[in-house]
Scaffold this motif. Structure first.
Motif, PDB file in Angstrom:
ATOM      1  N   UNK A 187      43.118  44.664  38.055  1.00 54.06           N
ATOM      2  CA  UNK A 187      42.112  44.139  37.136  1.00 54.06           C
ATOM      3  C   UNK A 187      41.668  45.259  36.201  1.00 54.06           C
ATOM      4  N   UNK A 188      41.977  45.098  34.941  1.00 52.58           N
ATOM      5  CA  UNK A 188      41.699  46.093  33.900  1.00 52.58           C
ATOM      6  C   UNK A 188      40.418  45.667  33.176  1.00 52.58           C
ATOM      7  N   UNK A 240      36.215  34.177  37.639  1.00 51.67           N
ATOM      8  CA  UNK A 240      37.317  33.215  37.540  1.00 51.67           C
ATOM      9  C   UNK A 240      38.657  33.775  38.010  1.00 51.67           C
ATOM     10  N   UNK A 241      38.751  35.068  38.117  1.00 50.83           N
ATOM     11  CA  UNK A 241      40.076  35.647  38.380  1.00 50.83           C
ATOM     12  C   UNK A 241      40.580  35.351  39.781  1.00 50.83           C
ATOM     13  N   UNK A 242      39.697  34.951  40.691  1.00 49.28           N
ATOM     14  CA  UNK A 242      40.158  34.602  42.034  1.00 49.28           C
ATOM     15  C   UNK A 242      41.004  33.332  42.026  1.00 49.28           C
ATOM     16  N   UNK A 243      40.953  32.591  40.931  1.00 48.22           N
ATOM     17  CA  UNK A 243      41.722  31.349  40.834  1.00 48.22           C
ATOM     18  C   UNK A 243      43.141  31.566  40.296  1.00 48.22           C
ATOM     19  N   UNK A 264      32.982  37.696  44.915  1.00 48.75           N
ATOM     20  CA  UNK A 264      34.116  36.787  45.066  1.00 48.75           C
ATOM     21  C   UNK A 264      35.404  37.350  44.494  1.00 48.75           C
ATOM     22  N   UNK A 265      35.325  38.065  43.364  1.00 46.85           N
ATOM     23  CA  UNK A 265      36.543  38.578  42.756  1.00 46.85           C
ATOM     24  C   UNK A 265      37.194  39.659  43.607  1.00 46.85           C
ATOM     25  N   UNK A 315      45.261  39.401  46.628  1.00 46.41           N
ATOM     26  CA  UNK A 315      46.216  40.352  46.080  1.00 46.41           C
ATOM     27  C   UNK A 315      45.672  41.211  44.939  1.00 46.41           C
ATOM     28  N   UNK A 316      44.363  41.337  44.811  1.00 42.04           N
ATOM     29  CA  UNK A 316      43.810  42.311  43.869  1.00 42.04           C
ATOM     30  C   UNK A 316      43.848  43.675  44.546  1.00 42.04           C
TER      31      UNK A 316
END
Length: 321
Positions: free
Chosen positions: A184-185, A172-175, A9-10, A15-16
């Motif tokens: 994403x580090x 959670x970062x997809x939110x 999902x992430x 925009x990642x």
């Protein structure tokens, strides 16, 4: 029926643009100077040279270092930037500032040059206290937390977000509500035994490696005191000093070019691996975990094939969260 690859999902977040690797890792490298990363001081970041920097994109993040000499004068730094603009005109990353006014001054000067992109990387704590010139592509650095999520939503005129994330927060970062690019580090544990995320997904490259290393090639880093490195986190591999050398003199050094020409064929464990061409490895993470610049610590495939040395070499600190 052929199986269809479904990314976690992430990775489906719109925009990642970079996950656990520098944003240029998917680009085809020329083998020439493509980017310069300048550290403007000791730095005020959370992770330090002493305690360890377990960050997958710590190269463009703000950390804390020990200066072995007096800081390089800003006028000399401007001369090097001027030379860089004539030699390459590639990307410039500005990190590890002690004073926001220094970052402002260097960013303003860099914006006046013929550079492809200027990326000042600013801690989210300093964002409201800094004024940057038009034309630069600001990257705001923040650690994932409920408090910072609210601040991120209020960011304006920002090109990218460098988000430090522990594995437990990946889903959670997809939110995150952010309109720009997200890098994403990922924070790594000190050894493969403590990895609790999909390591192969973190290392996976969408663009196969055909020749040079996916992030070292074309990269030159300058520390706060003027030392030249092949990567900002490979502090023991000095390749010159801008206090006494021009950029052209540094670029003629054979040992710097050796880092640019590193390929997976030089790694004994990777040489015959069928997926080596789509696997990103961070030499700084590997070196700090094993003490070997050709080390393969974070490789579950290698773990299954051959026993690994688990003892730390050179007395380097074991990285912990």
């Amino acid at each position: 029926m052929e199986a269809v690859y479904t990314p976690p999902s992430w990775k489906r977040t719109r925009n990642i643009t970079a996950f656990a690797k520098p944003p240029w890792s998917e680009s085809k490298h020329t083998g020439k100077l493509e980017r310069v990363i300048i550290q403007l001081g000791v730095g005020q970041g959370k992770f330090s040279e002493i305690t360890g920097i377990p960050r997958s994109i710590g190269c463009i993040g703000n950390n804390r270092f020990i200066l072995r000499e007096e800081p390089v004068e800003l006028e000399r730094l401007k001369e090097i930037l001027q030379e860089f603009s004539t030699i390459s005109g590639g990307d410039l990353y500005l990190t590890n500032y002690d004073d926001t006014s220094v970052l402002e001054e260097i960013a303003e000067y860099a914006a006046s040059l013929s550079l492809k992109n200027v990326y000042p990387v600013i801690r989210i704590e300093d964002f409201n206290d800094i004024s940057l010139p038009v034309g630069v592509k600001t990257i705001v650095e923040a650690e994932y937390s409920e408090e910072n999520l609210e601040k991120i939503e209020d960011l304006e005129d920002v090109h990218g977000l460098l988000l430090m994330v522990k594995s437990e927060y990946l889903d959670r970062i997809q939110q995150i509500e952010f309109y720009g690019e997200i890098y994403v580090d990922l924070l790594f544990p000190g050894s493969l035994k403590k990895v609790d995320f999909d390591l192969m997904e973190a290392k996976r490259l969408q663009t196969p490696i055909t020749q040079h290393h996916s992030c070292l090639s074309g990269t030159l880093a300058i520390t706060g005191e003027g030392f030249v490195l092949p990567c900002p986190l490979l502090r023991n591999f000095l390749k010159g000093n801008i206090k006494t050398m021009t950029l052209k003199q540094i670029l003629r050094k054979r040992k710097l070019k050796e880092f640019w020409k590193i390929t997976k064929k030089q790694f004994e464990s990777c040489n015959k691996c069928p997926i080596a061409h789509v696997c990103h490895d961070c030499r700084a993470l590997e070196y700090n975990a094993s003490g070997d610049i050709y080390g393969i610590e974070y490789c579950p495939i290698n773990e299954l094939i051959t026993p690994r040395e688990t003892s730390l070499k050179c007395g380097l600190p074991h990285l912990e969260w």
